[in-house]
Design a protein around this motif. Structure first.
Motif, PDB file in Angstrom:
ATOM      1  N   GLY A  22       0.849  -1.167   0.025  1.00  0.00           N
ATOM      2  CA  GLY A  22       0.053   0.052  -0.055  1.00  0.00           C
ATOM      3  C   GLY A  22       0.870   1.386   0.022  1.00  0.00           C
ATOM      4  O   GLY A  22       2.010   1.260   0.703  1.00  0.00           O
ATOM      5  N   VAL A  23       0.481   2.384  -0.902  1.00  0.00           N
ATOM      6  CA  VAL A  23       1.320   3.410  -0.941  1.00  0.00           C
ATOM      7  C   VAL A  23       0.278   4.634  -0.855  1.00  0.00           C
ATOM      8  O   VAL A  23      -0.885   4.601  -1.579  1.00  0.00           O
ATOM      9  CB  VAL A  23       1.886   3.771  -2.260  1.00  0.00           C
ATOM     10  N   ASP A  24       0.614   5.368   0.414  1.00  0.00           N
ATOM     11  CA  ASP A  24      -0.241   6.787   0.159  1.00  0.00           C
ATOM     12  C   ASP A  24       0.176   7.836  -0.806  1.00  0.00           C
ATOM     13  O   ASP A  24       1.106   8.521  -0.577  1.00  0.00           O
ATOM     14  CB  ASP A  24       0.132   7.281   1.752  1.00  0.00           C
ATOM     15  N   LEU A  25      -0.659   7.826  -1.632  1.00  0.00           N
ATOM     16  CA  LEU A  25      -0.050   8.723  -2.870  1.00  0.00           C
ATOM     17  C   LEU A  25      -0.173  10.177  -2.645  1.00  0.00           C
ATOM     18  O   LEU A  25       0.312  10.741  -3.283  1.00  0.00           O
ATOM     19  CB  LEU A  25      -1.547   8.495  -4.203  1.00  0.00           C
ATOM     20  N   ALA A  26      -1.101  10.491  -1.876  1.00  0.00           N
ATOM     21  CA  ALA A  26      -1.065  11.849  -1.067  1.00  0.00           C
ATOM     22  C   ALA A  26       0.454  12.330  -0.758  1.00  0.00           C
ATOM     23  O   ALA A  26       0.803  13.427  -0.826  1.00  0.00           O
ATOM     24  CB  ALA A  26      -1.968  12.360  -0.195  1.00  0.00           C
ATOM     25  N   ALA A  27       0.977  11.457  -0.126  1.00  0.00           N
ATOM     26  CA  ALA A  27       2.463  11.418   0.555  1.00  0.00           C
ATOM     27  C   ALA A  27       3.414  11.163  -0.267  1.00  0.00           C
ATOM     28  O   ALA A  27       4.647  11.368  -0.079  1.00  0.00           O
ATOM     29  CB  ALA A  27       2.220  10.684   1.815  1.00  0.00           C
ATOM     30  N   ALA A  28       3.211  10.563  -1.587  1.00  0.00           N
ATOM     31  CA  ALA A  28       4.162  10.053  -2.573  1.00  0.00           C
ATOM     32  C   ALA A  28       3.830  10.661  -3.817  1.00  0.00           C
ATOM     33  O   ALA A  28       3.444   9.748  -4.795  1.00  0.00           O
ATOM     34  CB  ALA A  28       4.520   8.599  -2.415  1.00  0.00           C
ATOM     35  N   PRO A  29       3.943  12.126  -4.068  1.00  0.00           N
ATOM     36  CA  PRO A  29       3.544  12.324  -5.360  1.00  0.00           C
ATOM     37  C   PRO A  29       4.421  11.859  -6.694  1.00  0.00           C
ATOM     38  O   PRO A  29       3.912  11.870  -7.721  1.00  0.00           O
ATOM     39  CB  PRO A  29       3.579  13.928  -5.209  1.00  0.00           C
ATOM     40  N   GLY A  30       5.721  11.700  -6.238  1.00  0.00           N
ATOM     41  CA  GLY A  30       6.579  10.904  -7.356  1.00  0.00           C
ATOM     42  C   GLY A  30       6.025   9.560  -7.847  1.00  0.00           C
ATOM     43  O   GLY A  30       6.000   9.429  -9.015  1.00  0.00           O
ATOM     44  N   VAL A  31       5.222   8.854  -6.937  1.00  0.00           N
ATOM     45  CA  VAL A  31       4.776   7.582  -7.529  1.00  0.00           C
ATOM     46  C   VAL A  31       3.547   7.881  -8.596  1.00  0.00           C
ATOM     47  O   VAL A  31       3.497   7.235  -9.319  1.00  0.00           O
ATOM     48  CB  VAL A  31       4.301   6.743  -6.368  1.00  0.00           C
ATOM     49  N   MET A  32       2.820   8.736  -7.804  1.00  0.00           N
ATOM     50  CA  MET A  32       1.605   8.977  -8.715  1.00  0.00           C
ATOM     51  C   MET A  32       1.965   9.714 -10.223  1.00  0.00           C
ATOM     52  O   MET A  32       1.470   9.367 -11.199  1.00  0.00           O
ATOM     53  CB  MET A  32       0.568  10.107  -7.980  1.00  0.00           C
ATOM     54  N   GLN A  33       2.852  10.601 -10.164  1.00  0.00           N
ATOM     55  CA  GLN A  33       3.463  11.131 -11.489  1.00  0.00           C
ATOM     56  C   GLN A  33       4.284  10.138 -12.386  1.00  0.00           C
ATOM     57  O   GLN A  33       3.907  10.064 -13.407  1.00  0.00           O
ATOM     58  CB  GLN A  33       4.560  12.156 -10.900  1.00  0.00           C
ATOM     59  N   ALA A  34       4.657   9.195 -11.749  1.00  0.00           N
ATOM     60  CA  ALA A  34       5.334   8.129 -12.499  1.00  0.00           C
ATOM     61  C   ALA A  34       4.337   7.183 -13.145  1.00  0.00           C
ATOM     62  O   ALA A  34       4.412   6.655 -14.314  1.00  0.00           O
ATOM     63  CB  ALA A  34       6.265   7.350 -11.711  1.00  0.00           C
TER      64      ALA A  34
END
Length: 249
Positions: A22-34
């Protein structure tokens, strides 16, 4: 989150044939961008959370948006596992015991990454592609045989390139200009990010056949870089290498 616990239980039911993270996308914007290019290609605009994707050999397979009934999720998981077998991914992970508080995986059971790999991972989460590349490059300077660093570097470079692309514009340019080298290279990058690895390889092998001189060498070099992204052990890479050799000679 209840749905995450249900997915973790499904992993246990499948005896470790896949792992849930599980990844918190709000806390990891780089993951969402990728992930944005592949998510747009499948879902269009992301309008619901959670975003659930699978990874096979490092390649994303979008599943669904929002919480879905587990009866439907089980069908998707069966398709995902079949795709994994088709791509030669048949291993299992050792699952941690559920804790008394509610079945969360024991975070301490996860293996620690080497420091430079962790630095690269953290940089990706921040969306700092330069720092991630520098960390992987340093890892390779210290150990030229670090295959995970080589794979990570190639993947970060790909994600950095595609993060600046307009999906619709790239696809249209590739369709309109089939002999335009840059247009086809961009489309191949998006093919790989979108999980269409064989399409990317066929696109560039055909382009090698259609080009000469510096253009041909540029396409060949780019294709070799995508081989590094996918990984040398992937059977699709072996097949494409043979096709490339045939196209060149």
């Amino acid at each position: 989150m209840q749905h995450l616990r249900e997915l973790a239980q499904a992993a246990r039911d499948k005896e470790g044939r896949f792992q849930v993270v599980g990844v918190d996308l709000a806390a990891a914007p780089g993951v969402m961008q990728a992930l944005t290019p592949v998510l747009q290609q499948t879902f269009g605009q992301v309008t619901a959370l959670p975003v659930v994707i699978g990874l096979v050999g490092g390649q994303p397979m979008p599943f669904y948006l929002g919480v879905q009934p587990m009866s439907q999720v089980d069908q998707l998981l069966d398709q995902f596992l079949q795709a994994a077998v088709t791509n030669g991914v048949t291993g299992r992970v050792e699952l941690a015991d559920a804790d008394a508080a509610g079945g969360e995986a024991d975070e301490d059971a996860e293996a620690e990454l080497p420091p430079l790999h962790q630095a690269a991972y953290d940089a990706v989460e921040r969306g700092d592609w330069t720092a991630a590349q520098q960390a992987y490059e340093q890892a390779l300077r210290e150990d030229a045989g670090d295959e995970q660093a080589r794979l990570g570097l190639a993947q970060v470079q790909l994600l950095e390139r595609t993060s600046r692309m307009d999906l619709t514009a790239v696809r249209q340019a590739a369709a309109d200009r089939p002999t335009d080298v840059q247009a086809q290279l961009d489309a191949a990058d998006l093919d790989v990010v979108g999980g269409h690895v064989e399409d990317a390889f066929v696109r560039l092998v055909d382009l090698v056949r259609a080009t000469t001189g510096e253009d041909r060498d540029r396409v060949r070099t780019h294709l070799l870089g995508l081989f590094d992204v996918v990984g040398s052990s992937d059977p699709r890479v072996g097949k494409a290498r043979s096709a490339l050799m045939s196209a060149l000679f």
